[in-house]
Design a protein around this motif. Sequence first.
Motif, PDB file in Angstrom:
ATOM      1  N   TYR A  68       0.833  -1.199   0.000  1.00 41.30           N
ATOM      2  CA  TYR A  68       0.000   0.000   0.000  1.00 41.30           C
ATOM      3  C   TYR A  68       0.877   1.262   0.000  1.00 41.30           C
ATOM      4  O   TYR A  68       0.603   2.211  -0.739  1.00 41.30           O
ATOM      5  CB  TYR A  68      -0.917  -0.010   1.217  1.00 41.30           C
ATOM      6  CG  TYR A  68      -1.825   1.184   1.312  1.00 41.30           C
ATOM      7  CD1 TYR A  68      -2.937   1.296   0.487  1.00 41.30           C
ATOM      8  CD2 TYR A  68      -1.566   2.203   2.208  1.00 41.30           C
ATOM      9  CE1 TYR A  68      -3.764   2.384   0.554  1.00 41.30           C
ATOM     10  CE2 TYR A  68      -2.390   3.308   2.285  1.00 41.30           C
ATOM     11  CZ  TYR A  68      -3.495   3.387   1.469  1.00 41.30           C
ATOM     12  OH  TYR A  68      -4.303   4.486   1.538  1.00 41.30           O
ATOM     13  N   VAL A 119       2.431   1.689  -3.458  1.00 43.44           N
ATOM     14  CA  VAL A 119       1.442   2.120  -4.448  1.00 43.44           C
ATOM     15  C   VAL A 119       1.142   3.606  -4.275  1.00 43.44           C
ATOM     16  O   VAL A 119       0.982   4.335  -5.261  1.00 43.44           O
ATOM     17  CB  VAL A 119       0.163   1.259  -4.339  1.00 43.44           C
ATOM     18  CG1 VAL A 119      -0.993   1.886  -5.086  1.00 43.44           C
ATOM     19  CG2 VAL A 119       0.420  -0.133  -4.871  1.00 43.44           C
ATOM     20  N   LYS A 120       1.078   4.071  -3.039  1.00 47.30           N
ATOM     21  CA  LYS A 120       0.846   5.501  -2.802  1.00 47.30           C
ATOM     22  C   LYS A 120       1.971   6.333  -3.397  1.00 47.30           C
ATOM     23  O   LYS A 120       1.740   7.412  -3.948  1.00 47.30           O
ATOM     24  CB  LYS A 120       0.731   5.782  -1.301  1.00 47.30           C
ATOM     25  CG  LYS A 120      -0.613   5.474  -0.740  1.00 47.30           C
ATOM     26  CD  LYS A 120      -1.616   6.415  -1.333  1.00 47.30           C
ATOM     27  CE  LYS A 120      -2.921   6.298  -0.622  1.00 47.30           C
ATOM     28  NZ  LYS A 120      -3.926   7.134  -1.213  1.00 47.30           N
ATOM     29  N   ASP A 138       1.465   6.540  -7.098  1.00 46.57           N
ATOM     30  CA  ASP A 138       0.342   7.375  -7.505  1.00 46.57           C
ATOM     31  C   ASP A 138       0.815   8.762  -7.918  1.00 46.57           C
ATOM     32  O   ASP A 138       0.331   9.331  -8.899  1.00 46.57           O
ATOM     33  CB  ASP A 138      -0.686   7.488  -6.383  1.00 46.57           C
ATOM     34  CG  ASP A 138      -1.563   6.253  -6.277  1.00 46.57           C
ATOM     35  OD1 ASP A 138      -1.556   5.448  -7.229  1.00 46.57           O
ATOM     36  OD2 ASP A 138      -2.258   6.120  -5.251  1.00 46.57           O
ATOM     37  N   ASN A 139       1.767   9.318  -7.176  1.00 46.71           N
ATOM     38  CA  ASN A 139       2.296  10.640  -7.531  1.00 46.71           C
ATOM     39  C   ASN A 139       2.993  10.603  -8.880  1.00 46.71           C
ATOM     40  O   ASN A 139       2.849  11.533  -9.685  1.00 46.71           O
ATOM     41  CB  ASN A 139       3.261  11.125  -6.447  1.00 46.71           C
ATOM     42  CG  ASN A 139       2.554  11.402  -5.147  1.00 46.71           C
ATOM     43  OD1 ASN A 139       1.366  11.702  -5.127  1.00 46.71           O
ATOM     44  ND2 ASN A 139       3.273  11.289  -4.051  1.00 46.71           N
ATOM     45  N   PHE A 161       2.365   8.549 -11.391  1.00 41.87           N
ATOM     46  CA  PHE A 161       1.351   8.436 -12.436  1.00 41.87           C
ATOM     47  C   PHE A 161       0.592   9.745 -12.629  1.00 41.87           C
ATOM     48  O   PHE A 161       0.172  10.071 -13.737  1.00 41.87           O
ATOM     49  CB  PHE A 161       0.386   7.292 -12.132  1.00 41.87           C
ATOM     50  CG  PHE A 161       0.991   5.939 -12.311  1.00 41.87           C
ATOM     51  CD1 PHE A 161       1.695   5.626 -13.459  1.00 41.87           C
ATOM     52  CD2 PHE A 161       0.867   4.976 -11.330  1.00 41.87           C
ATOM     53  CE1 PHE A 161       2.264   4.379 -13.634  1.00 41.87           C
ATOM     54  CE2 PHE A 161       1.420   3.724 -11.491  1.00 41.87           C
ATOM     55  CZ  PHE A 161       2.128   3.428 -12.646  1.00 41.87           C
ATOM     56  N   GLU A 162       0.424  10.513 -11.568  1.00 44.00           N
ATOM     57  CA  GLU A 162      -0.243  11.807 -11.695  1.00 44.00           C
ATOM     58  C   GLU A 162       0.608  12.767 -12.518  1.00 44.00           C
ATOM     59  O   GLU A 162       0.088  13.489 -13.379  1.00 44.00           O
ATOM     60  CB  GLU A 162      -0.485  12.386 -10.295  1.00 44.00           C
ATOM     61  CG  GLU A 162      -1.299  13.653 -10.305  1.00 44.00           C
ATOM     62  CD  GLU A 162      -1.608  14.137  -8.895  1.00 44.00           C
ATOM     63  OE1 GLU A 162      -1.661  15.372  -8.721  1.00 44.00           O
ATOM     64  OE2 GLU A 162      -1.783  13.306  -7.995  1.00 44.00           O
TER      65      GLU A 162
END
Length: 94
Positions: free
Chosen positions: A45, A48-49, A52-53, A55-56
């Motif tokens: 987790y 993945v967090k 996320d940045n 991918f943003e």
Amino acid sequence: MEMASSLLPIIFYTLLSILVVFVIVFVYKLILTLDKTNVLLDDIYIKVKKLDNLFEVIDRGADTINSMTNKVVEVCIGAVSKLFRKRRKDEEDE
């Protein structure tokens, strides 16, 4: 017959105690496995967090490139349509 009636409960109680010990050991090992799984899932987790940045940022870059490409295409289409309009006007004038 009297021997069977006194021996049968002893066999049942022995088997029941073995079953209880087996269930206790199984539940203990299951709890250990679940703890390891929770640690692993928490680690996943967190990773993945962090992704996320990334991918943003990639998504924003793709949106910017897409908008610039759309503007270039609009300019090209406008130039081509003006060229065809001039040709039509020249043909109508002749």
